[in-house]
Design a protein around this motif. Structure first.
Motif, mmCIF file in Angstrom:
data_model
loop_
_atom_site.group_PDB
_atom_site.id
_atom_site.type_symbol
_atom_site.label_atom_id
_atom_site.label_comp_id
_atom_site.label_asym_id
_atom_site.label_seq_id
_atom_site.Cartn_x
_atom_site.Cartn_y
_atom_site.Cartn_z
ATOM 1 N N TYR A 205 0.865 -1.190 0.000
ATOM 2 C CA TYR A 205 0.000 0.000 0.000
ATOM 3 C C TYR A 205 0.895 1.232 0.000
ATOM 4 C CZ TYR A 205 -3.697 3.273 1.307
ATOM 5 O OH TYR A 205 -4.580 4.314 1.315
ATOM 6 N N LEU A 206 0.536 2.224 -0.796
ATOM 7 C CA LEU A 206 1.273 3.486 -0.851
ATOM 8 C C LEU A 206 0.493 4.541 -0.065
ATOM 9 C CD1 LEU A 206 2.409 3.614 -4.590
ATOM 10 C CD2 LEU A 206 3.616 2.670 -2.609
ATOM 11 N N TRP A 207 1.153 5.171 0.892
ATOM 12 C CA TRP A 207 0.508 6.147 1.777
ATOM 13 C C TRP A 207 1.309 7.433 1.773
ATOM 14 C CZ3 TRP A 207 1.564 6.775 7.568
ATOM 15 C CH2 TRP A 207 0.659 7.675 8.145
ATOM 16 N N ALA A 294 5.470 -0.404 -8.232
ATOM 17 C CA ALA A 294 4.755 -0.210 -6.974
ATOM 18 C C ALA A 294 3.424 0.491 -7.200
ATOM 19 C CB ALA A 294 5.624 0.600 -6.009
ATOM 20 N N PHE A 295 3.408 1.451 -8.110
ATOM 21 C CA PHE A 295 2.175 2.180 -8.425
ATOM 22 C C PHE A 295 1.128 1.221 -9.009
ATOM 23 C CE2 PHE A 295 -0.281 4.551 -11.677
ATOM 24 C CZ PHE A 295 -0.966 5.416 -10.844
ATOM 25 N N HIS A 296 1.524 0.371 -9.951
ATOM 26 C CA HIS A 296 0.582 -0.578 -10.558
ATOM 27 C C HIS A 296 0.094 -1.603 -9.537
ATOM 28 C CE1 HIS A 296 0.872 0.966 -14.560
ATOM 29 N NE2 HIS A 296 2.175 0.759 -14.651
ATOM 30 N N TRP A 297 0.988 -2.033 -8.650
ATOM 31 C CA TRP A 297 0.587 -3.001 -7.630
ATOM 32 C C TRP A 297 -0.484 -2.401 -6.725
ATOM 33 C CZ3 TRP A 297 4.609 -5.921 -4.091
ATOM 34 C CH2 TRP A 297 3.982 -7.022 -3.516
ATOM 35 N N ARG A 298 -0.297 -1.131 -6.371
ATOM 36 C CA ARG A 298 -1.287 -0.449 -5.533
ATOM 37 C C ARG A 298 -2.652 -0.408 -6.207
ATOM 38 N NH1 ARG A 298 -4.936 1.126 -3.451
ATOM 39 N NH2 ARG A 298 -5.318 2.986 -2.211
ATOM 40 N N ARG A 299 -2.698 -0.322 -7.527
ATOM 41 C CA ARG A 299 -3.955 -0.258 -8.269
ATOM 42 C C ARG A 299 -4.515 -1.642 -8.587
ATOM 43 N NH1 ARG A 299 -4.729 4.556 -11.370
ATOM 44 N NH2 ARG A 299 -5.442 3.304 -13.138
ATOM 45 N N GLY A 300 -3.849 -2.680 -8.117
ATOM 46 C CA GLY A 300 -4.318 -4.025 -8.394
ATOM 47 C C GLY A 300 -3.964 -4.528 -9.777
ATOM 48 N N GLU A 301 -3.040 -3.836 -10.465
ATOM 49 C CA GLU A 301 -2.627 -4.222 -11.826
ATOM 50 C C GLU A 301 -1.366 -5.094 -11.714
ATOM 51 O OE1 GLU A 301 -4.308 -0.009 -13.702
ATOM 52 O OE2 GLU A 301 -2.169 -0.294 -13.350
#
Length: 450
Positions: A205-207, A294-301
């Protein structure tokens, strides 16, 4: 406590002495006593043993009680054990052979009279119970400050606040769709504040830190499974100023990669395969690919995230963060073999890397390769014999391998090696109370019946 049925004269449930007790009243007209539960309704229990306490009206002591159960939502039914003589009195005990959803039907027989016919195929249960006696495995894998490019997050160019990449590993056979919640607590406050509730178990998760946050903070990872277990893991306390400094100073990527200093007396430790030197430009490119992953992982991609992590590794083959996070995606996709290969690559480069050793242990455990999981946890304890979580998980693995005595010994060690690991201590204590040795369980039953 599991939820109680609010209908009078029906099944209800309470927990006592690490068992679940189902209370019911039986009469000779079953329709007057039982009603089919609503679709999806069940009692969540955290014990193998269920006690069915009953009261039988309108009969004498010659009656017998039969317990029928299903493990496939009513497709097939099995009678449990011998009949229970009403003269023996309540309760009737059921020991679940495994975790999962169980449906129950009780039938009373007194000569020619019966409270209802035997259950037939596809018949609805009188009561549903979900048995889950194993808490989830949960572990922080890291918390790292990072800054996304302007093309990924609106306003990122002018926003110098750290964006924390929080990474974790969670495994359980009975997780709901959104089992993870994240919280933080400032050093001068007692209450926990929500970062995000009910997240899917994507491992990351990116916070973006609140602009008014400063000083020391502690992060909390909370995981809930379908059996009602709640496992919490803490990270910190950590200084917020350090995260700000790392962004402002723009540390080179090598500084963020976790490594291990090998003492001179470990010169015979297996060395990683030789890798061509990586230029500063390649390192920077790898960091950009990693941030996008990391950005794509946060979006479920997940496919895109995995592709970016692989590109990061092509640019910088020794980038341990990318290896660990790509392995985490493989675990999420249940591709445990590839996950273990990546974790092993990290271990070849850093034989004491806790994230890789623990990640490999959890991947092996998820694949039911318990001896290999045990070996990874033993290596972790060789690096730090006071790692309470390693002792706890090693006890879980030994339990799965059939060694209850050894499992209990390791759970006790988890309670003793680190007094500050309060959550681990509570979890280990619960396991020790749940899985009593046979002689202790008999003693407890004898005391309860006095």
């Amino acid at each position: 406590m599991p939820p109680r049925n609010d209908r009078p004269n029906r099944f209800s449930a309470i927990t006592c002495c690490n068992r679940v007790i189902l209370l019911l009243v039986m009469a000779w007209h079953a329709g007057a006593v039982f009603a089919h539960p609503q679709s999806g309704s069940f009692v969540q229990v955290r014990s193998r043993e269920i006690e069915l306490h009953y009261h039988l009206d309108g009969t004498d002591s010659r009656a017998e009680i039969e317990l029928w159960y299903t493990r496939d939502r009513g497709t097939t039914w099995q009678r449990y054990g011998p009949t229970h003589a009403a003269a023996q009195g309540s309760p009737l005990r059921f020991v679940a052979p495994a975790e999962g959803l169980y449906g129950f039907i009780l039938i009373a027989r007194d000569g020619a009279r019966t409270s209802r016919p035997n259950p037939s195929a596809s018949e609805e249960a009188q009561r549903w119970v979900f048995v889950d006696y194993t808490p989830p495995l949960a572990q922080w894998m890291g918390v790292d400050p990072m800054q996304l490019s302007s093309g990924e997050v609106e306003g990122a160019q002018s926003d110098v606040r750290p964006i924390l990449q929080m990474r974790w590993t969670v495994y359980d056979n009975n997780l709901p769709a959104r089992p993870v919640s994240l919280y933080y607590q400032s050093a001068d406050e007692e209450d926990w504040k929500v970062i995000e509730n009910q997240l899917p178990n994507v491992g990351q998760y990116l916070w973006t830190l609140p602009s008014d946050l400063s000083g020391q903070i502690t992060l909390k990872l909370q995981v809930k499974d379908m059996g009602g277990h709640v496992v919490e893991r803490l990270f910190g306390p950590t200084s917020v100023d350090q995260w700000y400094s790392s962004i402002v100073a723009q540390q080179p990527p090598e500084a963020t990669v976790e490594t291990s200093i090998v003492p001179s007396d470990m010169a015979d430790v297996k060395q990683p395969p030789p890798v061509k030197p990586v230029s500063a430009e390649q390192n920077q490119l790898a960091r950009e690919y990693y941030a996008r992953g990391a950005f794509h992982w946060r979006r479920g991609e997940y496919a895109l995230a995995a592709a970016r992590f692989r590109e990061a590794l092509e640019a910088a083959p020794d980038m341990l963060e990318a290896m660990i996070d790509l392995a985490g995606i493989y675990c999420y996709q249940q591709d445990f073999s590839r996950a273990v290969q990546l974790y092993q690559s990290v271990i070849d480069r850093d034989s004491r890397n806790r994230h890789a050793l623990l990640g490999a242990a959890l991947a092996y455990s998820a694949a039911k390769q318990y001896p290999e999981s045990r070996d990874m946890l033993l290596k972790l304890l060789e690096s730090n014999e006071r790692d309470a979580e390693a002792w706890l998980y090693l006890g879980d693995v030994l339990f799965q391998m059939g060694g209850l005595g050894e499992a209990r010994r390791h759970w006790r060690a988890a309670m003793e090696v680190d007094a500050s690991a309060t959550r681990v201590i509570e979890e280990a204590r619960e396991k020790l109370q749940t899985f009593l040795p046979a002689d202790s369980a008999a003693t407890a039953d004898a005391k309860a019946n006095r």
